[in-house]
Design an enzyme around this catalytic site. Sequence first.
Site, PDB file in Angstrom:
ATOM      1  N   ASP A  13      79.415  20.575  13.441  1.00 27.12           N
ATOM      2  CA  ASP A  13      79.418  19.636  12.091  1.00 27.12           C
ATOM      3  C   ASP A  13      80.655  18.889  11.757  1.00 27.12           C
ATOM      4  OD1 ASP A  13      77.648  18.621   9.711  1.00 27.12           O
ATOM      5  OD2 ASP A  13      78.860  19.954   8.541  1.00 27.12           O
ATOM      6  N   SER A  14      80.509  17.989  10.842  1.00 30.99           N
ATOM      7  CA  SER A  14      81.936  17.330  10.406  1.00 30.99           C
ATOM      8  C   SER A  14      82.560  18.352   9.308  1.00 30.99           C
ATOM      9  CB  SER A  14      81.534  16.334   9.488  1.00 30.99           C
ATOM     10  OG  SER A  14      80.681  16.499   8.439  1.00 30.99           O
ATOM     11  N   CYS A  76      75.030  18.295  12.337  1.00 31.83           N
ATOM     12  CA  CYS A  76      75.307  17.027  11.632  1.00 31.83           C
ATOM     13  C   CYS A  76      74.282  16.021  11.689  1.00 31.83           C
ATOM     14  CB  CYS A  76      76.797  16.587  11.721  1.00 31.83           C
ATOM     15  SG  CYS A  76      77.090  15.189  10.835  1.00 31.83           S
ATOM     16  N   GLU A 155      80.118  19.373  -2.505  1.00 30.64           N
ATOM     17  CA  GLU A 155      81.304  19.715  -2.150  1.00 30.64           C
ATOM     18  C   GLU A 155      82.090  20.423  -3.251  1.00 30.64           C
ATOM     19  OE1 GLU A 155      83.290  19.659   1.050  1.00 30.64           O
ATOM     20  OE2 GLU A 155      81.734  19.152   2.412  1.00 30.64           O
ATOM     21  N   CYS A 187      70.480  15.310   5.416  1.00 30.25           N
ATOM     22  CA  CYS A 187      72.039  15.621   5.391  1.00 30.25           C
ATOM     23  C   CYS A 187      72.176  17.286   4.802  1.00 30.25           C
ATOM     24  CB  CYS A 187      72.636  15.052   4.346  1.00 30.25           C
ATOM     25  SG  CYS A 187      74.334  15.275   4.001  1.00 30.25           S
ATOM     26  N   HIS A 189      74.109  18.847   3.358  1.00 32.17           N
ATOM     27  CA  HIS A 189      74.605  19.173   1.931  1.00 32.17           C
ATOM     28  C   HIS A 189      73.523  19.182   1.027  1.00 32.17           C
ATOM     29  CE1 HIS A 189      78.632  18.428   3.702  1.00 32.17           C
ATOM     30  NE2 HIS A 189      78.946  18.849   2.719  1.00 32.17           N
TER      31      HIS A 189
END
Lengths: 270, 270
Positions: A13-14, A76, A155, A187, A189
């Site tokens: 993942d990023s 991702c 984040e 996504c 997140h």
Amino acid sequence: MRQTSHGPIGVFDSGVGGLTVLKSLMERLPHESTLYLGDTARVPYGTKSGEVVTRYSLKNAQFLLERGIKLLVVACNTASAVALPALSAALPVPVIGVIAPGARAALKRTRGGGVGVIGTPGTVRSGAYQRELQAADPHVKVKARACPLFVPLAEEGWMTGEVPHLVAREYLADFAREGVDTLVLGCTHYPLLKGAIAEVVGPHVALVDSAEATAEATAELLALREMLAPEGAPTTHGYYVTDVPERFVEVGARFLGRPIPSAEQVDLSF
Amino acid sequence: MRQTSHGPIGVFDSGVGGLTVLKSLMERLPHESTLYLGDTARVPYGTKSGEVVTRYSLKNAQFLLERGIKLLVVACNTASAVALPALSAALPVPVIGVIAPGARAALKRTRGGGVGVIGTPGTVRSGAYQRELQAADPHVKVKARACPLFVPLAEEGWMTGEVPHLVAREYLADFAREGVDTLVLGCTHYPLLKGAIAEVVGPHVALVDSAEATAEATAELLALREMLAPEGAPTTHGYYVTDVPERFVEVGARFLGRPIPSAEQVDLSF
């Protein structure tokens, strides 16, 4: 294509977001070892071009391949959306992305056929979810929207309260009015902002997160190809990052739902 | 150290934000040619470690040096905060960052000696502004705060309205209560949010942006070392980026205050 039941499942993942996918994999496949790579020196991918994300994805995959993975999960959404064909062509092991499993899960949930997709600018621009959904069901109506501020909010840990609510309203108010009954959180997140998102779209919209669906697709593929690790084999879980590991280890535990003992920093700028 | 009046001024930043510094340089030094590099494939720097930002900064500097720059301006606050010693040691041309000029400008403005600094997590964690301010005036009181959501807000163009106001209130309400009369906008993106910031801190707090101060410091250094380009010499302005150029050219015009005719994509992952 190399097929073996030996070796860990590779996941990249990023950054930390893909740990939600790793979590589902660990729960669904408790006998499998895993290697996770978070490209924290080059995060985020979602605002970058397909060309650059593909280049980074190939480097990540090569790094994991050199460590003997038997299968690659691209955790991702942005990398899955833009780099899956290049990864599948380049790698001698099976490659699974999060888009197709997420799309299938959404089609199982929708009743009226209106599916919303939210993701990074890169994911939405690629049209990957839209293509996947309409290939599986040409009658489905898809409405996609990029929500670039959701990643920095998650984040930062600003997951509840006035700011995430207002941002979600700005991005999502239209969905509530347009016959969408299922919303793909496209996504890794976004599940952290589920509360704010659900408040805006209301209780009649089902929220679909591709982590579980991706773990299920991985389990099916391993079983089909007779690549499952034998029960009772010792399992290990390794973590690599491209920036210093401290923040990954700390923030990552929130995404993984268990402590990360340590992560090794590696340089992929070769 | 190489000293010559020939060659352009090199400027690098993690992305588009440094174009506000380039703008001030062009206004203050209209006879100078410039080369700008935006590291858009690895943006942002502000949330990454000092080690990684220093590595990227050295690569950016080397790229510009190979194109014959006579002086380097580090337009990125985070890179100035963490990489300036490494850059100065490695380069044969003078290097100017944005921190020292910004700190000096703040000390000229403050009346009561309370200076606030806002910046990325990397800039604030480095303590560079705090050290620079207190070295110049040991009596100054400094309060620093990282505001990580300001960069994505500015990049998204959400510069006015309820969301930036609430985010600014969350970050800055304390400053208004703590005797701060001068606030350094320690990130090139923050001047775009000046309206929301001013609303929260009130009219009695002066906002200091280091772009003009950095252009002034560059002009002084070039004059002192007799490195100014001769008046009337033809000037050129070149732009390089590490991701595809389209978005940089489009968004960059807002930061530069004039159109960017084109930008060349280069690969610095050597």
